[in-house]
Design a protein around this motif. Structure first.
Motif, PDB file in Angstrom:
ATOM      1  N   HIS A  24       0.837  -1.198   0.000  1.00  0.00           N
ATOM      2  CA  HIS A  24       0.000   0.000   0.000  1.00  0.00           C
ATOM      3  C   HIS A  24       0.878   1.257   0.000  1.00  0.00           C
ATOM      4  N   ILE A  25       1.894   1.254   0.847  1.00  0.00           N
ATOM      5  CA  ILE A  25       2.755   2.433   0.955  1.00  0.00           C
ATOM      6  C   ILE A  25       3.606   2.595  -0.309  1.00  0.00           C
ATOM      7  N   GLU A  26       4.137   1.482  -0.803  1.00  0.00           N
ATOM      8  CA  GLU A  26       4.902   1.557  -2.061  1.00  0.00           C
ATOM      9  C   GLU A  26       4.029   2.126  -3.176  1.00  0.00           C
ATOM     10  N   ASN A  27       2.808   1.607  -3.288  1.00  0.00           N
ATOM     11  CA  ASN A  27       1.922   2.081  -4.359  1.00  0.00           C
ATOM     12  C   ASN A  27       1.609   3.565  -4.216  1.00  0.00           C
ATOM     13  N   THR A  28       1.414   3.991  -2.976  1.00  0.00           N
ATOM     14  CA  THR A  28       1.122   5.407  -2.738  1.00  0.00           C
ATOM     15  C   THR A  28       2.299   6.276  -3.189  1.00  0.00           C
ATOM     16  N   ILE A  29       3.511   5.857  -2.817  1.00  0.00           N
ATOM     17  CA  ILE A  29       4.696   6.635  -3.178  1.00  0.00           C
ATOM     18  C   ILE A  29       4.878   6.635  -4.697  1.00  0.00           C
TER      19      ILE A  29
END
Ligand code: ATP
Ligand code: MG
Length: 431
Positions: A24-29
């Motif tokens: 989720h965090i990777e995708n957001t970044i």
């Protein structure tokens, strides 16, 4: 061999209860990076040792103490990449990406450093990095910093602050190094071993010392800002003007240097107080000389890298992350006879309701035990396909959350029902 084999110290498994947060965090970044039109590059995890030795610097901590270096079956010295910039430069030169071109690149992946494992410091860790080649002005320095700020904002991380410095042009740096040698020579006896070693080789690195005993000596050192040549101070002023205009707050730290040898002009670090000693979540700077150093035509460059472990710790401290992505919305309960029809039905639903998170029950068992698993899964809705439904081409649906009665309907109506049900419980907001 007997006994359990364990993971290597400092190299961690990311288990399913954490992996969805990572994704989720990777995708957001990455979505933020895409909105600035940087392009992904994928480079090998292993490179020739010489690449890192020559770019990061023979005297750097990374090269002297931290690299995973080994000889392969052809007697060639290879190293697990400790960082991503060297590989990007190597790849760009090898494939002619730099000559008269602008490249804005990003990468993601594991890095390896043999450091002492502790909170926020692993031996295998993960970075997302950004590198911009072919641009020499302060505009790109500012863009990179603004992009980082946008990432923190999107992740709702408001404890991260920016430290900014310039290491000036080579001329400024050479003059400043002489001043540092002169200053630190006055404290020769009090310098720790590392700093003594660096005194004549690369006195700038003394400023980067993490040793608390060195801090009072460092805090009296001359400031590079009193010795900038015109080009260095113009560049820095240009950067500050853009950051001021775009309301990016920063602290100028005249003693901020970077751990790698190839930096000049702009350097910066993003830090937080919430992670203890390992508070730097992102670091970067300008490295105009590196491409030429590797035999290319000169190409100015600037880059930065963020540590994902530290960012994820920080996001989780905050606890506002939506972590529903691993939880099914629907659990499909199946009689033994209904398995084939059921799995086909599940596929039809996935096709007709994009983004749907549906878990089909596998492994058989009584309806009672299947309902238990459905409840435990966190799903909102159970779809039941038993013998009777199979014959009638119907399904039963049951809310797992509000205790309402079961409801039987023809299979052909199911997709529409599911869409409406999920819209009512507000599930598509996070899909
Ligand atoms: P530090 O001062 O923490 O050792 P560094 O200057 O060696 O960092 P860089 O090489 O600039 O770090 O890497 C950029 C970022 O990668 C760091 O700011 C940090 O967030 C992360 N990072 C670096 N080394 C590690 C590690 N061993 N474990 C986890 N994250 C790391
Ligand atoms: Mg380090």
């Amino acid at each position: 061999m007997s006994g359990k084999i364990q993971a290597i110290r400092g190299m961690h498994d990311i288990l399913p209860d954490q992996a969805h947060a990572w994704r989720h965090i990777e995708n957001t970044i990455i979505a933020v990076i895409n909105s600035y039109c940087y392009q992904e590059i994928r480079i090998p995890v292993v490179e020739k040792t010489e690449l890192f030795a020559r770019s990061i610097g023979e005297l750097s901590d990374i090269v002297t103490k931290e690299m995973y270096t080994f000889t392969d079956r052809n007697d060639e010295s290879l190293t697990l990449r400790p960082e991503g910039t060297a590989g990007c430069v190597r790849a760009g030169l090898e494939h002619g990406l730099f000559h008269n071109q602008i490249q804005k690149l990003w990468y993601i992946g594991p890095m390896f450093r043999h450091e002492r494992p502790q909170k926020g410091r692993q031996r295998q860790f993960h970075q997302i990095g950004l590198e911009a080649f072919g641009l020499s002005g302060p505009d790109i320095d500012a863009e990179l910093i603004i992009l980082c700020a946008r990432i923190w904002q999107t992740l709702k991380l408001d404890s991260i602050t920016l430290q900014l410095n310039t290491l000036g042009t080579a001329t400024t740096r050479n003059h400043y190094k002489e001043l540092l040698i002169e200053y630190f020579s006055g404290y020769k006896e009090q310098l720790d071993k590392d700093s003594q070693h660096r005194l004549y080789n690369n006195p700038l690195r003394i400023l980067d010392s993490k040793n608390p005993d060195m801090q009072s000596i460092i805090s009296g050192a001359p400031s590079i800002h009193d010795h900038l040549d015109a080009e260095s101070s113009d560049h820095f002023a240009g950067l500050r003007a853009i950051l001021d205009e775009t309301a990016i707050a920063y602290t100028i730290n005249p003693y901020l240097v970077r751990g790698l040898d190839y930096y000049g002009k702009t350097v910066f670090e993003w830090t937080t107080d919430l992670l203890g000693a390992q508070g730097t979540v992102c670091a970067g700077g300008r490295y105009d000389g590196l491409v030429e150093h590797f035999g290319g035509k000169p190409a100015p460059a600037i880059g930065c890298a963020m540590g994902l472990e530290r960012l994820i710790d920080l996001v989780q401290l905050d606890n506002t992350m939506d972590d529903s992505t691993g939880i099914p919305q629907i659990y499909l309960i199946l009689a033994d006879e209904a398995i084939q029809t059921g799995l086909k039905l599940a596929e039809d639903l996935r096709k007709m309701v994009p983004g749907l998170r549906l878990m089909s029950h596998c492994g058989g068992g009584s309806f009672k035990s299947q309902f238990k698993k459905a409840d435990k899964s966190g799903a909102q809705l159970a779809i039941i396909l038993g013998q009777e439904e199979l014959i009638n081409q119907t399904v039963r649906v049951k809310s797992l959350r509000d205790g309402s009665a079961q409801n039987t309907m023809p299979c052909v109506n199911l997709a529409e029902y599911v869409k409406q049900y999920l819209a009512v419980v507000g599930y598509f907001e996070n899909a």
